[in-house]
Design an enzyme around this catalytic site. Structure first.
Site, PDB file in Angstrom:
ATOM      1  CD  GLU A   1     -46.556  37.263 127.034  1.00 22.74           C
ATOM      2  OE1 GLU A   1     -46.988  37.940 126.184  1.00 22.74           O
ATOM      3  OE2 GLU A   1     -46.673  36.255 127.285  1.00 22.74           O
TER       4      GLU A   1
ATOM      5  CG  HIS B   1     -41.898  30.908 122.495  1.00 20.63           C
ATOM      6  ND1 HIS B   1     -41.765  30.832 120.887  1.00 20.63           N
ATOM      7  CD2 HIS B   1     -43.190  31.458 122.833  1.00 20.63           C
ATOM      8  CE1 HIS B   1     -43.201  31.429 120.487  1.00 20.63           C
ATOM      9  NE2 HIS B   1     -43.819  31.600 121.505  1.00 20.63           N
TER      10      HIS B   1
ATOM     11  CE  LYS C   1     -49.429  34.470 128.977  1.00 19.08           C
ATOM     12  NZ  LYS C   1     -49.106  35.034 127.552  1.00 19.08           N
TER      13      LYS C   1
END
Lengths: 515, 319
Positions: A244, A268, A366
């Site tokens: 991300e 996930h 992230k």
């Protein structure tokens, strides 16, 4: 489902050859807890409207919101209206909206308020009478997990969780995180299973609602092309990435102390691994599918020593894509000394004949280069190249990449002759894009998942066994990191993670793919 | 982008397509089917192309519009290529044939060289269709043939032709318009009590092929007496009543927009049931390229229905 309960009775109007007939949920209602939250407004409400617009919700469908806000049903309706206008995928149609809005109800209260749950119970009964929801209700817990016990207890106490007779159903939908380690996951499962039997529990992992993820099964098991090479003879290693580009500003309350591994790898990435590595199920029934997934997760184990096969990092501030961004420790709400990792990578192996010796590298982070989720299956080099070394200098390893998001599709990389009088081989890519080969109109993950809940179709929802097994796989890594007592390695925002992650692959002569 | 190629040939069109592809990127590589629209030259073309473009968002396709121009004219082919923003997710080729090229084998010959390799071919007649689509020159090229009896000048006659000439691979939009009705009825029977339907009455406008077809479907599926009655009010299909021992299941739509599902012992449920637009129907048709056997059975079932004379009155649905 009703069809199962009525053994021996077949609906004369249905026929497996009649592929036009969509699956419409039977009479039912949905109750959303935490209806004021982001997820509810951005995903759930638009998905419900889109389902209604596609004619997949039953006539008389009811949507009840439960929250602390002092709203009347009309205010709730307005909130849904705004959410639908802003985020729905399909065009707005007044006639569809009017029918849907007739089924809206709102119950005001907090989770420890007995009276509020009694009112909710009364509302649900009234819906059965007025809208004909037939005693079939799903409860969507879009709330923090520490509120699960009290809500579950309230659902049991008020009788909301009780189904009367075999023809009714009550289901509960929960979102991640499913605990933060094995012990807490077990505890959570116990709390939920205490009130709802496991076949009434639907754990949402929205990745599994994505077309590309379901397409992995179609690619693997409907084609002759890939399955013969889908094993350790041909596959060198597998990389599963979820990156991300955003940071964690505003999410301190949830994220600090949890970290990337628990947040993403446990659910996930291990689910994606299960899809890519599982054996062929004997049929596509949910039982068979889950059996194969559980099997492959049971065969999955960490590769050690963990110092060398795992990596963790924390983004530091800097310039990312033309924007000055703070590091994690400067983000609002985070402890300036926070040791929470925002990047995590682990190595696992699947101990089966098919995968023996093939490492699976799982990474997530992230503030990485860009937002992308993909699975890359990297193949071994051809055992013999009848070319001079100079001819194949630019030839890499063949790769098969499932792009989960964005730009859903599949990429293949292989060598091809460079046009010219000399023989030179260079990597080229072949692309299949969902957006160009099918449909702009492919449904959102939540549409599919909500419909599956209402239909009682559990294939795409992980069972408690899978959740607990995933924690079993991941827990040693987290314990190891804790025991080490060191801080995560810093990496600049906008990069592809800390150096230690590159070293982790370099030890075996491999490199991360730049997704 | 729109490129006009007046007085052209199909090889020139093909050359231009390759040229456009090289200059404009990889269009036409991911196309999943070729849709051939057969229509008369005139204003109706644009509506059909629009519907096809919108359907192409779901099924990227090459659209070939075969517009037959003046038959009493010298042989000429005017071609037009639309790509990019003017063509949705498809590339559109409009072929206007004049004189001998306006119809029949020569017209089909224009289509042939432009079909995508390997991909299935779907033929669509948005207006008048040939009496036997599967024997039509273009129809023979296609795996799937889509017609629309309702948009013919004489819908009753067109529907009769469909029944007489049906072969696997044919479908008619009268059938597609029924999907939401059929889904609601099937779902109503999914829920208990699981009783057999003993009789059924389907009512609608006197000229409404869809109403006839729904009656045919029920007759074929249920094997009971199905009566097709005229409706006193409302456009198109107005009401379906399935009799069961415990009481009737009724689905009514008196105003053409909002339906109401009525079952004994349960509150009436309203449902948005507007008549579907052509582009939605087309998108659904393109979703499946295998023959629709259930449609064939429903067409055959029409012969088993009885005609009622007394008009059925359905009171307005209150919301």
């Amino acid at each position: 489902m009703t069809a199962k309960q009525a053994a021996g009775w077949t609906n004369p109007l249905r026929d497996p050859r009649d592929k036009r007939l969509p699956r419409i949920a039977g009479p039912c209602g949905l109750v959303i807890f935490g209806v004021t939250g982001d997820l509810s407004r951005k995903k759930l409400m638009p998905a419900i409207y889109d389902l209604a617009n596609r004619g997949l919700l039953p006539p008389g469908f009811a949507l009840t919101g439960f929250a602390r806000r002092d709203w009347a049903t009309q205010d709730f309706g307005n909130v849904v209206y705004e959410a639908v206008k802003a985020h729905a995928r399909t065009p707005f149609r007044q006639a569809v909206w009017d029918r849907l809005a007739e089924g809206f109800r709102f119950v005001q209260g907090s989770f420890d308020d007995d009276d509020a749950f009694d009112r909710l119970e009364a509302t649900v009964r009234e819906l059965d009478r007025e809208r004909g929801t037939g005693g079939n209700h799903a409860f969507y817990l879009s709330i923090p997990p520490d509120a699960f016990p009290v809500v579950c207890k309230q659902l049991a106490r008020s009788g909301l969780a009780r189904q009367e007779g075999l023809e009714q159903w009550r289901r509960v939908v929960i979102e991640k995180p499913f605990g933060h380690d094995l012990a807490s996951a077990r505890e959570l499962n116990e709390i939920v299973n205490d009130v709802f039997p496991e076949d009434s529990v639907f754990r949402i992992d929205h990745y599994l609602g994505k077309e590309t993820v379901q397409n992995i099964l179609a690619l693997r098991f409907a084609n002759q092309l890939f399955e013969p090479i889908w094993n350790s003879h041909y596959v060198d290693h597998v990389q599963i990435t979820m990156a991300e580009d955003i940071g964690l500003g505003g999410r301190a309350g949830y994220y600090d102390g949890i970290g990337a591994a628990r947040d993403v790898i446990q659910n996930h990435l291990l689910q994606l691994l299960a899809f890519i590595a599982m054996e062929e199920p004997t049929s596509f029934s949910s039982d068979e599918l889950r059996a194969e997934k559980t099997k492959v997760l049971k065969a999955t184990r960490l590769v050690g020593p963990l110092d060398e096969t795992t990596a963790r990092g924390q983004y530091s501030g800097g310039w990312q894509g033309g924007e000055k961004v703070p590091g994690l420790t400067e983000e609002e709400g985070f402890d300036p000394e926070s040791g929470t990792e925002t990047y995590a990578a682990i190595t696992v192996e699947v101990d089966t004949r098919r995968w023996a010796g093939v490492p699976f590298y799982l990474r997530t982070g992230k503030r990485l280069g860009r937002r992308v989720t993909e699975i890359a299956v990297i193949f071994k080099r051809a055992p013999h190249l009848p070319f001079d070394a100079t001819m194949t200098e630019e030839l890499g390893q063949n790769a098969f990449v499932v792009r989960v998001q964005p730009d859903e599709g599949v990429t293949m990389r292989f060598g091809s002759k460079v046009p010219g009088s000399t023989m030179e081989v260079r990597d080229v890519t072949m692309d299949f894009g969902y957006g160009t080969a099918f449909t702009e109109a492919s449904p959102e993950a939540y549409e599919r998942l909500i419909l599956d809940v209402l239909l009682g179709e559990p294939s795409l929802f992980p069972v408690n066994e899978e959740v607990e097994r995933s924690w079993e796989i991941l827990d040693p890594v987290i314990e190891h990191w804790h025991a080490a007592g060191t801080r995560p390695d810093p990496y600049p925002a906008g990069s592809w993670g800390p150096e230690s992650a590159d070293l982790m692959l370099a030890r075996t002569g491999r490199t991360w793919r730049r997704p | 982008m729109i490129v006009d190629l007046p007085s052209s040939t199909t090889s020139a069109v093909n050359r231009k397509l390759v040229e456009l592809r090289e200059s404009g990127g990889v269009q036409a590589l991911g196309r999943v089917l070729t849709l051939v629209i057969i229509t008369d030259d005139g204003p109706a073309i644009e509506g059909a192309i629009e519907a096809a473009n919108s359907a192409s968002r779901e099924h990227p396709c090459r659209v070939i519009v075969l517009a037959s121009g003046q038959r009493r004219a010298a042989a000429r082919l005017d071609a037009q290529i639309r790509v990019g923003g003017d063509a949705g997710a498809s590339d559109v080729i409009v072929l206007r044939g004049y004189g001998p090229l306006a119809a029949g084998e020569p017209a089909a010959g224009l289509v042939m060289p432009l079909l995508l390799p390997d991909a299935p071919v779907v033929a669509w007649w948005p207006g008048e269709a040939p009496a036997v689509p599967s024997e039509d020159a273009v129809g023979r090229l296609a795996q799937r043939r889509i017609t629309d009896a309702l948009s013919a000048k004489n819908p009753v006659k067109a529907f009769e032709q469909r029944r007489a000439a049906h072969v696997a691979g044919d479908t008619d939009l009268t059938w597609t318009r029924l999907t939401s009705w059929r889904a609601l009825l099937a779902t109503a029977l999914d829920a208990p009590p699981h009783e057999d339907v003993t009789a059924a009455v389907v009512a609608g406008e006197t000229v409404s092929p869809s109403t006839d077809l729904l009656a045919g479907w029920l007759a074929a599926r249920l094997g009971v007496k199905v009566k097709r009655s005229p409706a006193a009010n409302g456009p198109g299909l107005v009401s379906v009543v399935l009799q069961r021992p415990s009481g009737p299941v009724e689905l009514v739509r008196p105003d053409g927009k909002i339906g109401s599902l009525r079952q004994p012992g349960q509150p009436d449920r309203l449902v948005a049931l507007a008549r579907r637009e052509v582009r939605d129907c087309l998108a659904e048709e393109l979703r499946r390229l295998d023959p629709d056997e259930i449609y064939g059975e429903a067409l055959a079932g029409v012969a088993r229905t009885t005609r009622g004379r007394t008009p059925v009155t359905v009171p307005a649905v209150s919301s």
